[in-house]
Design an enzyme around this catalytic site. Structure first.
Site, mmCIF file in Angstrom:
data_model
loop_
_atom_site.group_PDB
_atom_site.id
_atom_site.type_symbol
_atom_site.label_atom_id
_atom_site.label_comp_id
_atom_site.label_asym_id
_atom_site.label_seq_id
_atom_site.Cartn_x
_atom_site.Cartn_y
_atom_site.Cartn_z
ATOM 1 N N GLU A 249 0.869 -1.187 0.000
ATOM 2 C CA GLU A 249 0.000 0.000 0.000
ATOM 3 C C GLU A 249 0.893 1.221 0.000
ATOM 4 O O GLU A 249 1.723 1.374 0.898
ATOM 5 C CB GLU A 249 -0.883 0.031 1.255
ATOM 6 C CG GLU A 249 -1.774 -1.172 1.432
ATOM 7 C CD GLU A 249 -2.926 -1.209 0.457
ATOM 8 O OE1 GLU A 249 -3.224 -0.162 -0.149
ATOM 9 O OE2 GLU A 249 -3.514 -2.289 0.279
ATOM 10 N N CYS B 250 -2.491 8.852 4.399
ATOM 11 C CA CYS B 250 -2.368 8.548 2.975
ATOM 12 C C CYS B 250 -3.640 8.947 2.248
ATOM 13 O O CYS B 250 -3.636 9.228 1.060
ATOM 14 C CB CYS B 250 -2.087 7.069 2.782
ATOM 15 S SG CYS B 250 -3.188 6.054 3.742
#
Ligand code: NAD
Length: 946
Positions: free
Chosen positions: A698, A732
């Site tokens: 990720e 994020c």
């Protein structure tokens, strides 16, 4: 309106259109939106509208005109004018007709100090100027006196949130102080002019703080005070007793406007979304009953002679039964009728008002004044109320219910069992995961609710923990050799763990969740201090970790139970999964518990052994988590050496771990540079390697929020502000690009208004230490990050971008390192550095789009595909976003951060990552290898099933 009562779908779409209407600046936009709303699937428009919807040209123009004027007329019915001056003739007329008033300023949500200042000026204007005109009106004894003396002619209602942009129960003292700063001149002016100031009550979250604020204001300033209280709250009677006792004790006389409450739907929805007990009664009759009980409390506290402290009751209801019960309460106590007044809403129940006036009662209208845009929320609430099947007025006047039932004691409507509070049945209601009778009492997964910081007990417990908790000091000193030795040990432990009972593995996760739940506030305090997260953010981090454990515990076991495929007689086809081997987990610092825990327990519950290397910035919380998991493993007699803790530098030990040929799996979350390096390294297979490594990776994001021309700016401003600056923009999922649609160009009115509100609102954020509950923005993770972010800010300046908000706009406390003020830049283009690069800090780039299609193109034009947001009230644009806005997680009419396990499985694609979504149904498949078998069960033409 009649049609809307007949057709629910039509009503929903019509009211949504009404809500969006003031934001639609041209007749084309009005028509376009109306057609869009009323042609939604399942909506049947009334025949007279049907033609206009389909038509073009003149008919189209006519319909737009008619609808616009109808909405304006409806608004005029409930809203007395754009401001007090505008409303004065109407107020004078009311007075002449024997009805008093309380003026309420309608307004948009107050999202900045500048807006709070503007409200203060308006309140001062009301208080000082209404009196002048009102003093020329004729004396009306019935309206201006009660059994104790004079009743002020001018009443003004204020909302506490309108005088304080940071009215937040998490920091009560600071909120009250901020409120008082602006309220004091208003209250003093009210006192000087003989004006009653009524504090309105808003959502439940603010109830206790509003009560505190009210009492504080009354104790510090002399003024004629009123307070609204709500009977739809389950705490209604206790709240009433609290205020009544206080008034008696302090010998203050205050007026209480008792209402049933205007935000029932919101409170019910909000409580369910948060997983909190619902603060409002489930059934209408319970509210009516509570109303009557509160009346009793207040009448008991009514002063009988001047000089006594207590409550003067103002009854805010249109329900004749509720009014009659209160009048009977007066009689029972020998109190005169003038000891109580009736309050009713402007534009509603006029027959009732005049009937009460004829009975000699003092009736006061609650009279809203304000502009169209802020007026719409109020208008929609009134429309909902007028068309609600639970409304007494609708039952009495439209449905012609019989007198006996209209006047019945509320308790007689109690039939059967009461509905359960939704939070109690949430797991079964939402079915967010599979179930297993051995896991979690056989119940599906449900999110761990966040702390409700409006609750004093929860808030104090959290603060206590914050003051005693320290962060364990852990050195990132594990060498490459130590790391590799851990891999060897994990590799040796693998067969036993692989063959361990999968149900027990799942129960271990459940146990971890329970242990973390028991230590929630302590874990939050560590996260807060180590990762510099504010209270709310730290709490959310811990909840997410607990959720990962509870969710994966429920989704893992079925992977290991062979699933039969088909029903072929004589043939048994089965599919199941097996663990892969040694997993290396490499986690980032920004969700130091949640992500670290999620990746680790996912690997463990699927039977892999793990070497965990946490981020260098946050090894303390990782160590506490490691200890919790280790304890849980021991409790279940798991094989030893299943989990290893390897705090170490990423470039050396981390890099060596992911390159080791004995590992099967890498679970990584972090930056794109490191992620791509790991993917590349994993692709190099050596001779001794027995399998191709799987990489779950990720990476970063450069997330955009589109603010469409029809967006609700109250929501968009707060949504963008929080998404961009929550945890200092270091999520994020954070918004770092904001795309604003204004067909009239970059200098157009929508763009200007949005930027002004966003800018001012951002300036009200408070910078401070993370463990101070008052802080909205705390320091970034470390000095290196601060330097990096500052470099981006410099680049924006060097490229000539306009700094809408910057360091000079904030009080930056001294003595706290690495505090970076939120920055907003405008004039941004597609090539600006801050528009293209992930910054991972509180820097927002705002760009203009001429229409929604252009906004969509801009939003999609980036290699990162993590989250995205859209604020729009156009149904077609919602649909277009769902199909065209290509991001992993799309958020509509809300901020773009804060994904919840099971509800919003999280993760992106493009350069944002490879792998399926964390907290989603297919995440665990990445940690296992599938196997299938086909068995011929037929022997000499005979099979067991036949
Ligand atoms: P980072 O890449 O600097 O560090 C992440 C981890 O990798 C740390 O444990 C670090 O020690 C380790 N590491 C560093 N170099 C390594 C190497 N050569 N080999 C192996 N391991 C190495 O990232 P960060 O600063 O901790 O986190 C911020 C980044 O993470 C941002 O880019 C953010 O977008 C991303 N992120 C993404 C998600 C998501 O779900 N997509 C979630 C959180 C954070």
């Amino acid at each position: 309106m009649d049609w809307s009562m007949k057709d629910h779908n039509f009503k929903v779409q019509l009211f949504r259109f009404v809500d969006a209407f003031p934001a639609l600046t041209t007749p084309e936009m009005v028509h376009d939106h109306l057609v869009d709303y009323l042609t939604q699937p399942g909506v049947k428009a009334p025949p007279f509208m049907d033609l206009g919807l389909k038509a073009g040209g003149v008919a189209k123009g006519m319909m737009t005109k008619t609808i616009s004027s109808q909405i304006n007329n409806m608004a005029k019915n409930f809203i007395a004018g754009t401001d007090a001056n505008d409303a004065l003739p109407m107020l004078g007329k009311l007075w002449k007709n024997g009805i008093a008033f309380s003026v309420d300023l309608l307004g948009e949500a107050c999202v900045s100090n500048a807006e709070a200042d503007a409200y203060q000026a308006k309140y001062l204007d009301l208080v000082e100027n209404l009196v002048g005109e009102a003093s020329t009106w004729e004396q009306t004894e019935r309206l201006e006196s009660d059994h104790l003396g004079i009743v002020p002619r001018v009443n003004v209602s204020i909302k506490v949130t309108s005088l304080c942009a940071n009215f937040n129960p998490i920091a009560p003292e600071a909120s009250i102080a901020d409120f008082m700063q602006r309220a004091t001149p208003v209250l003093q002016a009210a006192n000087a002019n003989g004006v009653l100031i009524n504090f309105d009550m808003e959502q439940h979250e603010l109830k206790d703080l509003t009560l505190e604020t009210f009492m504080h204001a009354c104790e510090s300033i002399d003024f004629e005070a009123g307070l609204a209280m709500q009977a739809y709250l389950k705490s209604g009677v206790d709240d009433a007793k609290r205020i009544a006792n206080w008034a008696k004790k302090t010998e203050k006389v205050v007026t209480v406007r008792l209402v049933k409450g205007a935000y029932w739907d919101f409170e019910t929805i909000h409580a369910e979304q948060e997983g909190w007990p619902c603060p409002v009664w489930n059934e209408k009759w319970q509210t009516d009953q509570c109303f009557e009980q509160m009346v009793e409390v207040f009448l008991d506290a009514c002063p009988t002679k001047p000089g006594e402290g207590g409550i003067k009751l103002a009854l805010g209801s249109h329900n004749v039964r509720s009014i009659a019960a209160a009048l009977a309460g007066l009689d029972k106590r020998g109190l005169p009728r003038k000891a109580m007044e009736l309050q009713m809403l402007h534009g509603m129940a006029d027959q009732l008002k005049y009937a009460a006036e004829e009975m000699g009662l003092r009736v006061r209208e609650y009279v809203p004044v304000g502009e169209m845009i802020p007026g719409m929320a109020y208008l929609v609430r009134r429309l909902l109320e007028n068309t609600s099947n639970e409304s007494w007025l609708k039952s009495g006047f439209l449905d012609k219910a019989d007198t006996a039932s209209l006047l019945a004691d509320p308790t007689t409507q109690h039939k059967g069992t009461l509905p359960t509070d939704l939070y109690e049945i949430a797991p079964e209601r939402h079915q967010l995961s599979p179930t297993n009778e051995h896991i979690g009492a056989g119940r599906p997964f449900y999110s761990e609710p966040l702390r409700d910081f409006a609750d004093e007990t929860q808030r104090n417990a959290f603060a206590r923990q914050m003051s005693v908790t320290t962060v364990p000091s852990i050195a990132n000193d594990h060498t490459v050799e130590q790391g590799l030795a851990m891999i060897e040990s994990a590799n040796n432990a693998f067969p036993a763990w692989r063959d361990f009972d999968p149900i027990k593995r799942a129960q271990i996760l459940e146990r971890i969740a329970t242990m973390m739940t028991g230590r929630r506030d302590e874990l939050s305090a560590i996260v807060c201090k180590e990762a510099r997260k504010t209270w709310n953010e730290a709490d959310a981090d811990v909840c997410e970790a607990i959720d990962f454990c509870a969710y994966y515990a429920r989704t893992a076991p079925e992977l290991f139970t062979p699933k039969r495929l088909g029903k072929f007689i004589g043939e048994l086809d089965e599919l199941w999964y097996q663990p892969k081997g040694v997993a290396v987990v490499i986690s980032p610092w920004n969700f130091p518990l949640a992500i670290c825990c999620g990746m680790t327990v996912a690997a463990l519950v699927t039977g892999n052994t793990v070497v965990l290397k946490p981020a260098e910035q946050t090894p303390g919380i990782a160590k506490v988590m490691f200890d919790i998991i280790s304890d849980a493993l021991d409790e279940f007699n798991a094989p030893t050496n299943v989990l290893h803790f390897c705090p170490a530098p990423g470039e050396t030990t981390g890099a060596a771990l992911v390159r080791d040929p004995r590992i099967s799996l890498i679970a990584f979350t972090g930056s794109k540079a490191v992620g791509l390096d790991i993917i590349k390294a994993a692709g190099n297979t050596s001779e001794e390697q027995h399998m191709v490594k799987r990489v779950i990776c990720e990476m970063g994001g450069k997330n955009a929020i589109i603010v469409d021309a029809s967006a609700d700016l109250d929501e968009a401003v707060l949504g963008v502000r929080y998404s961009a600056f929550g945890f200092q923009g270091q999520k994020c999922s954070a918004c770092s690009r904001c795309i604003v649609v204004d067909p009239q160009g970059p200098e157009g009115p929508r763009m200007k208004l949005f930027l002004e509100r966003l800018g001012e609102s951002t300036k009200t954020l408070i910078l401070g230490a993370p463990d101070d509950p008052n802080s909205d923005v705390s320091p970034v993770i470390d000095a290196e990050a601060a330097t990096n972010i500052n470099r981006f800010i410099e680049s924006a300046r060097a490229e000539g971008l306009t700094e809408l908000v910057g360091s000079n706009d904030f009080d930056i406390p001294t003595g706290i390192d690495d505090l970076i003020a939120p920055h907003i830049f405008t004039g941004v283009t597609e090539t600006s550095t801050i528009y293209t690069q992930e910054i991972f800090g509180p820097v927002l780039a705002v760009i203009h789009a001429s229409d929604f299609n252009e906004a969509m193109r801009l939003a999609n034009n980036h290699a990162y595909k993590l989250t995205g947001g859209v604020f729009t009230r156009k149904p077609a644009h919602i649909n277009q976003s769902k199909s065209e806005f290509r991001v992993g997680n799309l958020y509509i009419n809300r901020g773009c951060t804060g994904a919840l396990v099971g509800r919003q499985p999280f993760g992106g694609f493009g350069m944002s990552g490879v792998g399926s979504k964390a907290g989603g149904p297919d995440y665990l498949y990445q940690f296992v290898d599938p196997r299938a078998s086909a068995e011929n069960t037929m022997r000499r033409g005979f099979a067991p099933e036949l």
